[in-house]
Design a protein around this motif. Structure first.
Motif, PDB file in Angstrom:
ATOM      1  N   UNK A  48     -10.244   0.272   5.494  1.00 58.73           N
ATOM      2  CA  UNK A  48     -10.071  -0.386   4.192  1.00 58.73           C
ATOM      3  C   UNK A  48     -10.234   0.607   3.046  1.00 58.73           C
ATOM      4  N   UNK A  49     -11.253   1.451   3.166  1.00 53.23           N
ATOM      5  CA  UNK A  49     -11.512   2.433   2.114  1.00 53.23           C
ATOM      6  C   UNK A  49     -10.399   3.487   2.073  1.00 53.23           C
TER       7      UNK A  49
ATOM      8  N   UNK B  51      -8.563 -15.022   2.973  1.00 56.54           N
ATOM      9  CA  UNK B  51      -8.895 -14.174   4.109  1.00 56.54           C
ATOM     10  C   UNK B  51      -8.334 -12.773   3.980  1.00 56.54           C
ATOM     11  N   UNK B  52      -7.669 -12.479   2.905  1.00 61.65           N
ATOM     12  CA  UNK B  52      -7.084 -11.151   2.735  1.00 61.65           C
ATOM     13  C   UNK B  52      -6.423 -11.056   1.385  1.00 61.65           C
ATOM     14  N   UNK B  53      -5.872  -9.884   1.102  1.00 62.44           N
ATOM     15  CA  UNK B  53      -5.298  -9.703  -0.229  1.00 62.44           C
ATOM     16  C   UNK B  53      -3.796 -10.020  -0.288  1.00 62.44           C
ATOM     17  N   UNK B  54      -3.209 -10.369   0.849  1.00 61.01           N
ATOM     18  CA  UNK B  54      -1.783 -10.715   0.865  1.00 61.01           C
ATOM     19  C   UNK B  54      -1.520 -11.959   0.041  1.00 61.01           C
TER      20      UNK B  54
ATOM     21  N   UNK C 169      -6.212  -1.903  -7.143  1.00 61.58           N
ATOM     22  CA  UNK C 169      -6.324  -1.916  -5.679  1.00 61.58           C
ATOM     23  C   UNK C 169      -7.754  -2.206  -5.235  1.00 61.58           C
ATOM     24  N   UNK C 170      -8.720  -1.654  -5.961  1.00 65.94           N
ATOM     25  CA  UNK C 170     -10.127  -1.870  -5.581  1.00 65.94           C
ATOM     26  C   UNK C 170     -10.581  -3.282  -5.939  1.00 65.94           C
ATOM     27  N   UNK C 171      -9.954  -3.872  -6.952  1.00 61.60           N
ATOM     28  CA  UNK C 171     -10.329  -5.219  -7.381  1.00 61.60           C
ATOM     29  C   UNK C 171      -9.913  -6.277  -6.355  1.00 61.60           C
ATOM     30  N   UNK C 172      -8.783  -6.057  -5.687  1.00 57.82           N
ATOM     31  CA  UNK C 172      -8.210  -7.104  -4.836  1.00 57.82           C
ATOM     32  C   UNK C 172      -9.126  -7.555  -3.697  1.00 57.82           C
ATOM     33  N   UNK C 173      -9.728  -6.652  -2.914  1.00 59.46           N
ATOM     34  CA  UNK C 173     -10.630  -7.155  -1.861  1.00 59.46           C
ATOM     35  C   UNK C 173     -11.855  -7.866  -2.431  1.00 59.46           C
ATOM     36  N   UNK C 174     -12.272  -7.434  -3.626  1.00 59.37           N
ATOM     37  CA  UNK C 174     -13.426  -8.091  -4.250  1.00 59.37           C
ATOM     38  C   UNK C 174     -13.069  -9.520  -4.652  1.00 59.37           C
TER      39      UNK C 174
ATOM     40  N   UNK D 198     -18.603  -5.039  -9.422  1.00 58.55           N
ATOM     41  CA  UNK D 198     -17.907  -4.230  -8.423  1.00 58.55           C
ATOM     42  C   UNK D 198     -16.545  -3.746  -8.887  1.00 58.55           C
ATOM     43  N   UNK D 199     -15.792  -4.629  -9.531  1.00 62.25           N
ATOM     44  CA  UNK D 199     -14.421  -4.275  -9.918  1.00 62.25           C
ATOM     45  C   UNK D 199     -14.384  -3.228 -11.024  1.00 62.25           C
ATOM     46  N   UNK D 200     -15.438  -3.166 -11.812  1.00 60.03           N
ATOM     47  CA  UNK D 200     -15.455  -2.192 -12.914  1.00 60.03           C
ATOM     48  C   UNK D 200     -16.317  -0.966 -12.613  1.00 60.03           C
TER      49      UNK D 200
END
Lengths: 305, 424
Positions: free
Chosen positions: A265-266, B206-209, B392-397, B421-423
């Protein structure tokens, strides 16, 4: 004169043999160095840098142990490490014990029946992991899945399976279990078939019970196989990835995230920080090496001496 | 002696590996000896899965340009992004990519793309909407994407189920179909009470899709925005209120949460009539998940003030900087052919199932009521944030925050964790 020439010729022959041996090794060595050692070394070096997709063009800098320090402060990494440990601690003994039990039950059977069982248990191994997981995903489906269909048919209420924080990891372990037992069963059937029958018969003549025969004769004889099974299952369990990616994507709420999945993921999905991901890889490799060494130690390197 | 051989072998290996590395350098020259420039085009299946349209385009282009050879490679939405990351970092990126701004601008910001400022400059005077420009711009102000079409994301409803549950009365099917949060809740409750489906709707997390669907749902319910006034990623007080509403609806079974589902899974459940609505409907999904068993109604996301802010998709092209001017020029020429050619340009737009970014193309879906309705929703396009730093980092959060809320974490606490987390 003759006595001094003989060792010289022997040395030349020995050198030639060594050279030939190395030449035979060369193709395999090429791939081993190119695709195993070099990436490992690069991964180790990268783990001490801030390498990421964003700075791939501009270049990365050494951050020494920053990535490793950050790892242990990262709650998601800690959760992933814990999940990985649970998977290993549960699946390794379960796979080893179940395989030994099945192996013991079928190795005495007629060859046709034995082959049938070997096929049945080996089938999930040779089936592609994507196909296996897709079928399991359908069976675990909360709305239209097979398991909930059966439960509802008996008047019960469907279970959340992979949707639940408490159940999801066990669903993963169950699938991992079914895909891991094939090879150990085949190995145990073979190892048990090779146990010296004269020793077994001698023990039985001396009045040993079946349990005594197993623990005193068979178990020591198959110890190298047990060690191999334990080490391989441990490594596979630590590296469990595809079925998590396909089934739960590490969720719900990171309850099925493992070190391998979080690393992916990372590196590829979120921040694309290669240095940080490599640090996880290094830690995982060290832990696997430690576990394997421990297993060698506990099992005396597969001997009973 | 063994040590000597070992050392010699190690040296051989080093030279062999070095040789492997050096062979790739001259390959960066795109022009072969016969004067033909060879370019590679990686395309996500935005023109349709197995449609063969990409090859048709390449063939038509090559027929007009004998000096350019186009190699087409289709990548899928599941593994394509990983393949791209690997290829870019390994220095084997394609020359052209057909994708959306999220990834393209990320690649541009990382210095992997050629700026397309000259092409955009020509397009500016013909753009259907000025806001499209911001979707193509990188952090340094250069344009990295050449857009071809855009379309909104919205909700899909199962008309027959709603009729059966007497819930259709809460849906506005007049005009541009805008509706309120209050009616959305009533519709879900009516569906639940009637028991016409296993669950009225599934908030997949369950995911970012397809996560733009759940973000649009949350942000429209009480008119919040994922990007705060200071430019930070945020779930504000109204966003928290929306999360609390969804949790209440989840607890009362007026909605369900899909903890191991991404949009594709939810769309399948919608297609199979497990649920009566989808939060990830769009022109492309309406084709991929079509069903003849029931009527699918398109509606914008409900909002408290009745004025939705829709997420939208922009399809476009980028050119990778592979250090070869001939390849860059050929790639730009090919992109212009796909997007701007008098014959193939409009055809390509229609093939994406979306609306042209060029105003001069006019209405390409004359007589199609559904497409005319969707075209009218472009007025409700919200701010575009997919190219913002940290996306991209925001989406899983985001989807993990939804999971936490549905699992009982107070909405404010989950939102605070997301904002931090996102910031970070």
């Amino acid at each position: 004169m003759a006595t001094s020439k003989a060792p010289a010729r022997s040395q030349i022959l020995q050198r030639r043999e060594t050279l030939v041996s190395y030449l035979f090794l060369l193709p395999a060595l090429f791939f081993f160095v190119g695709f195993v050692l070099t990436p490992m070394f690069m991964g180790l070096v990268t783990s001490f840098t801030d390498s990421s997709f964003a700075n791939a063009a501009t270049g990365s800098k050494f951050v020494f142990l920053d990535n490793y320090i950050r790892l242990f402060k990262d709650p998601i990494f800690r959760k992933s490490a814990w999940n990985t440990l649970v998977i290993v601690v549960v699946s390794v003994p379960a796979v080893t014990a179940f395989s030994l039990w099945v192996g013991s039950a079928i190795y005495k059977m007629k060859s046709g029946v034995r082959s049938f069982f070997r096929c049945v248990f080996y089938l999930p191994v040779v089936t592609g992991s994507v196909a296996v997981v897709v079928v399991w995903k359908w069976m675990f489906d909360k709305y239209n899945g097979l398991f909930n269909y059966v439960i509802r048919a008996f008047g019960g209420e469907g279970l959340p399976w992979t949707e639940s924080q408490t159940m999801a990891l066990w669903c993963i372990i169950l699938i991992l279990f079914t895909t891991s037992i094939g090879q150990p069963i085949v190995l145990y059937v073979s190892a048990l078939g090779n146990v010296d029958s004269s020793l077994v018969e001698a023990a039985q003549v001396d009045g040993a019970t079946d349990l005594q025969v197993f623990w005193k004769i068979k178990w020591p004889s198959i110890m190298p196989t047990t060690l191999y099974v334990a080490v391989i299952t441990t490594i596979n369990s630590f590296q469990c990835f595809a079925l998590i990616q396909l089934l739960t994507s590490g969720g719900p709420n990171y309850s099925t995230s493992t070190i391998m999945y979080y690393l992916y993921e990372i590196a590829f999905r979120t921040t694309k920080e290669f240095g940080y991901a490599d640090a996880m890889g290094v830690i995982l490799a060290l832990v696997i090496a430690l576990f394997s060494a421990l297993q060698f130690k506990v099992m005396n390197g597969g001997t009973t001496e | 002696m063994k040590r000597f051989f070992a050392l010699a072998l190690a040296l051989c290996m080093t030279f062999a590996l070095a040789a492997c590395g050096s062979t790739s350098t001259p390959a960066s020259s795109g022009e072969s000896t016969d004067g033909v420039t060879e370019i590679t085009w990686w395309a996500f299946p935005t023109f349709g899965v197995d449609s063969g349209y990409e090859q048709e385009l390449a063939d038509a282009f090559m027929a007009q340009h004998n000096d350019i050879k186009v190699n087409v490679e289709i990548i899928d939405f599941t593994s394509g992004a990983d393949a791209l990351t690997s290829a870019i970092t390994a220095g084997t990126a394609p020359d052209i990519l057909f994708d959306a701004p999220g990834r393209i601008i990320e690649y541009g910001n990382a210095g992997n793309l050629v700026a397309l400022d000259d092409m955009i400059e020509e397009l500016k005077s013909d753009l259907a909407s000025e806001s499209l420009l911001e979707t193509c711009m990188g952090a340094d102000g250069s344009y990295y994407m050449y857009p071809i079409s855009s379309s909104p994301f919205y909700m899909g409803l199962n008309k027959e189920m709603l009729e059966e549950a007497d819930a259709l009365q809460y849906v506005n099917l007049e005009g541009d179909r805008i509706w309120t949060t209050e009616n959305f809740v009533k519709m879900c409750e009516a569906l639940r009470d009637a028991g016409v489906c296993q669950t009225p709707g599934i908030v997949y997390c369950g995911g970012q899709g397809g996560d733009q669907g759940t973000r649009a749902l949350v942000n429209n319910l009480y008119s919040s925005s994922i990007v705060g006034e200071d430019g930070s990623w945020t779930v504000d007080a109204n966003g928290v209120k929306a999360l609390e509403l969804l949790k209440t609806m989840y607890d009362s079974k007026a909605l369900d949460a899909g903890f191991s589902m991404a949009a594709a899974d939810e769309l399948q459940q919608f297609q199979q009539e497990t649920c009566a609505m989808t939060f990830c409907w769009g022109t492309s999904n309406a084709n991929s998940y079509a069903s003849e068993d029931y009527t699918q109604i398109s509606v914008p996301f409900p909002s408290d003030d009745g004025v939705p802010e829709l997420e939208y998709l922009v399809n476009g092209f980028c050119v990778f900087d592979n250090g070869d001017d001939a390849k860059t020029a050929a790639s730009k020429e090919f992109i212009k052919f796909i997007c701007d050619d008098a014959e193939w340009g409009p055809k390509s737009v229609v093939q994406t199932g979306a609306f042209p970014v060029r105003a001069s193309y006019g209405n390409l879906y004359e007589g199609n009521e559904e497409m005319s309705l969707l075209a009218s929703w472009t007025q409700y396009y919200g701010p575009y944030y997919n190219t913002k730093e940290g996306f991209a980092a925001m989406r899983p959060l985001w989807f993990n925050m939804l999971q936490q809320v549905f699992n009982g974490t107070p909405a404010q606490e989950a939102a605070d964790a997301f904002n931090t987390g996102a910031n970070a």
